[in-house]
Design an enzyme around this catalytic site. Sequence first.
Site, PDB file in Angstrom:
ATOM      1  N   ASN A 282      -7.376 -24.167  37.461  1.00  0.00           N
ATOM      2  CA  ASN A 282      -6.467 -23.813  36.371  1.00  0.00           C
ATOM      3  C   ASN A 282      -6.379 -22.288  36.250  1.00  0.00           C
ATOM      4  O   ASN A 282      -7.059 -21.560  36.979  1.00  0.00           O
ATOM      5  CB  ASN A 282      -6.951 -24.462  35.070  1.00  0.00           C
ATOM      6  CG  ASN A 282      -8.215 -23.806  34.555  1.00  0.00           C
ATOM      7  OD1 ASN A 282      -9.102 -23.441  35.331  1.00  0.00           O
ATOM      8  ND2 ASN A 282      -8.312 -23.649  33.248  1.00  0.00           N
ATOM      9  N   CYS A 284      -7.621 -19.956  34.405  1.00  0.00           N
ATOM     10  CA  CYS A 284      -8.849 -19.157  34.219  1.00  0.00           C
ATOM     11  C   CYS A 284      -9.970 -19.581  35.139  1.00  0.00           C
ATOM     12  O   CYS A 284     -11.111 -19.116  35.015  1.00  0.00           O
ATOM     13  CB  CYS A 284      -9.287 -19.259  32.777  1.00  0.00           C
ATOM     14  SG  CYS A 284      -8.201 -18.394  31.635  1.00  0.00           S
ATOM     15  N   GLU A 286     -11.886 -22.165  35.577  1.00  0.00           N
ATOM     16  CA  GLU A 286     -13.072 -22.957  35.242  1.00  0.00           C
ATOM     17  C   GLU A 286     -12.884 -24.449  35.504  1.00  0.00           C
ATOM     18  O   GLU A 286     -13.864 -25.183  35.626  1.00  0.00           O
ATOM     19  CB  GLU A 286     -13.483 -22.743  33.777  1.00  0.00           C
ATOM     20  CG  GLU A 286     -12.684 -23.521  32.739  1.00  0.00           C
ATOM     21  CD  GLU A 286     -11.349 -22.880  32.421  1.00  0.00           C
ATOM     22  OE1 GLU A 286     -10.609 -23.447  31.590  1.00  0.00           O
ATOM     23  OE2 GLU A 286     -11.054 -21.815  32.985  1.00  0.00           O
TER      24      GLU A 286
END
Length: 761
Positions: A282, A284, A286
């Site tokens: 995704n 970011c 994570e």
Amino acid sequence: MDSDLERLTDIELTENALAVLKKRYLKKNERGEAIEEPIDMFRRVAANIAEAELKFTEGEKGRALYEEWRERFLQLMLSRKFMPNSPTLMNAGRELQQLSACFVLPVPDSIDGIYETLKHQAMIHKSGGGTGFSFSRLRPKNDIVKSTMGVSSGPVSFMAIYDASTDKIKQGGTRRGANMGILRVDHPDIEEFITCKRDNDQINNFNISVAITDAFMQAVERDEDFGLVNPRNGEVVRKVRARELFRKIVEGAHLNGEPGVVFIDRINADNPTPQFEIESTNPCSEAHLPPYDSCNLGSINLERFVKVEGSGGERASLADGNTEVSTYVDWDDLRKTVHTAVRFLDNVIEQNNYPLPQIEEMSKGNRRIGLGVMGFADALIELGIPYDSEEGLDFARRVMKFIDDEAWEASRALARERGVFANYEGSRHEARGDRVRNATVTTIAPTGTISMIAGCSGGIEPLYAIAFMRRQADMEMPDVNPQFVRLARERGFYSEELMRRVAQEGSVRHLEEVPEDVRRVWVTAHDISPEWHVRMQAAFQEHTSMGISKTINLPNEATPKDVEDAYLLAYRTGCKGIAVYRDGSREEQVLSTGKTTSSSPKEEVRRVSLAEARNGRPRTLSGVTKKIQTGHGPLYVTMNDDEFGPRECFVVLGKAGGTASAFSDALGRMISLAEKHGATPAEIVHQLRGIQDGHPAGIGPNAVLSVPDGVARAMAEHYLVEGAEKRENLPIIGACPECGSGLTRQEGCVVCHSCGYSKCG
């Protein structure tokens, strides 16, 4: 319902939390006015998520379960022990009903496939989600296209198309679209990809990361050549020196924080459903997801489980004194919270209105959930544990192992009640004989807005600041962490002057008036060395199903070798990815022109002006327009920003073609030129404020003395509202497009600590 679950009817919220909820979360009428209170929002969410109980249990028993879990979910959120991700808070129980934050889409090597995914990206962005892509399957630039006998334009060109689409969609939505673009390190176009964000007139709506393989890291360590492979036919196109390619990745991260890296082989080694290969993450990084999968996230506020009692069992302060103080973690309460949160997130999967049928099928097939944490820094402070210490790392491992273990126990209990996830056959869970409801249970995501609602520090990051200067009317007042103020009073070192110094510097690390034990515990992001940032991420990664969104902060004077060391340490300590940010790197650009490798102690650097880095104006800039009343009539000052900070200024006064209009236009052009070359708002304000022309507007300290003085006031209100220029240890990388406050890079994203805005959606 457990007897120790306190029945709450309201929630304690700070002024900032209330403002964020009113602006972004609460239901509104056609005039944009909030028509629900925060308690109504939490009731709406709890009721909607509890409705999933009725899908698994019919009749009166199902209704009883619904009532029970609706109350449990409500108390969970009202206690501020847990918050779901923003889409769930915003959309549960409303028409949109899109509850997930993270999606990954495939990018096939065909025009039809590329543009089908582009359409899907637009649909997801419209629904409020962020998207991740791997462009690694696309044939390289100038490769043959047999169907047309032409040549391919390569992955970066199609990234630019996806970026342009994001620009259009975000203009009409309430949440800005966010993307992750990933390319494998062995792709022939990897060097173009690494440098694609240095010219900031495109790819502005993407975070980019290189998917690094174990084979590449081995070649770097051995100083060997490394083959770049055409994904169309698997043939090696050419070989490059691995350390030279690694140096270019490092230079880009040193330059402006991009690209980050993800260790793709390590991610797939831990992929619980190996039948679905993971190529991307995704925005970011994570959430590690196969194509068409999604993940709904939620975070536990660790600070709420730290108990502080005196010797008699009464609630005590953290002050050193005659009272014996005992500080501990309420593990039993944390266990109950984890189990309730896992059921909440599993219910979200059922209640979600997925933007695509392919996503619904994959999401319900894998049932990935991501339970994470926030308030970690607050918890450490209450426990008296320094962030950058072995004790801090040990606590991180212990608390995350506890949460991960209990989350899996909760998932096993759900499997006994509801069945295993649909794609269980062929999974690593099946191979172990571990019957669970969810393919994954934990991840650590950015918590910018939900941590603000919960009133705690974000994710696993250290404190952003202990205090800062906030402008109120015509005064600057210190806004200091209330817990620190309480501690200072109880310990006897409080003074108004000290609080002002703390607010101006943001940190207490070097303030001798503050006791040494307090300075050791009350640390901020830039007090901590990069090594400790990486080690803390690695400590949490040991017991996390997916990945971790965190920023590795580097001082401005950090060299490319320091970035390289951080990347190598992340790989060696078991991290699944890393994102660094060098303080001020969005303002001062450094490009290496020497042969810098891990074995080369000397570096040759060429300093590039900000004007060079800003080659070409981006298609879209964010900003505000302020109206200032002057002695010559109303003055309109428009201030726009790019990713490096303040970029341009337009000053409008009087009718077009007149003398006043000409002079104001000239003033705006000169300010824009100064900003392009790196002049800060504080410097411009200092030069313009106080200029008089004999025609003031207003009287007293609020009087606007001239057009230049009016422009200075507009810029001060917009850029210096929180004393951003005074916080030398707090990296301000631009103005928030929603509230005008300073943007910072934290938790792997660009966030605003005033209004909760996040560039990552």
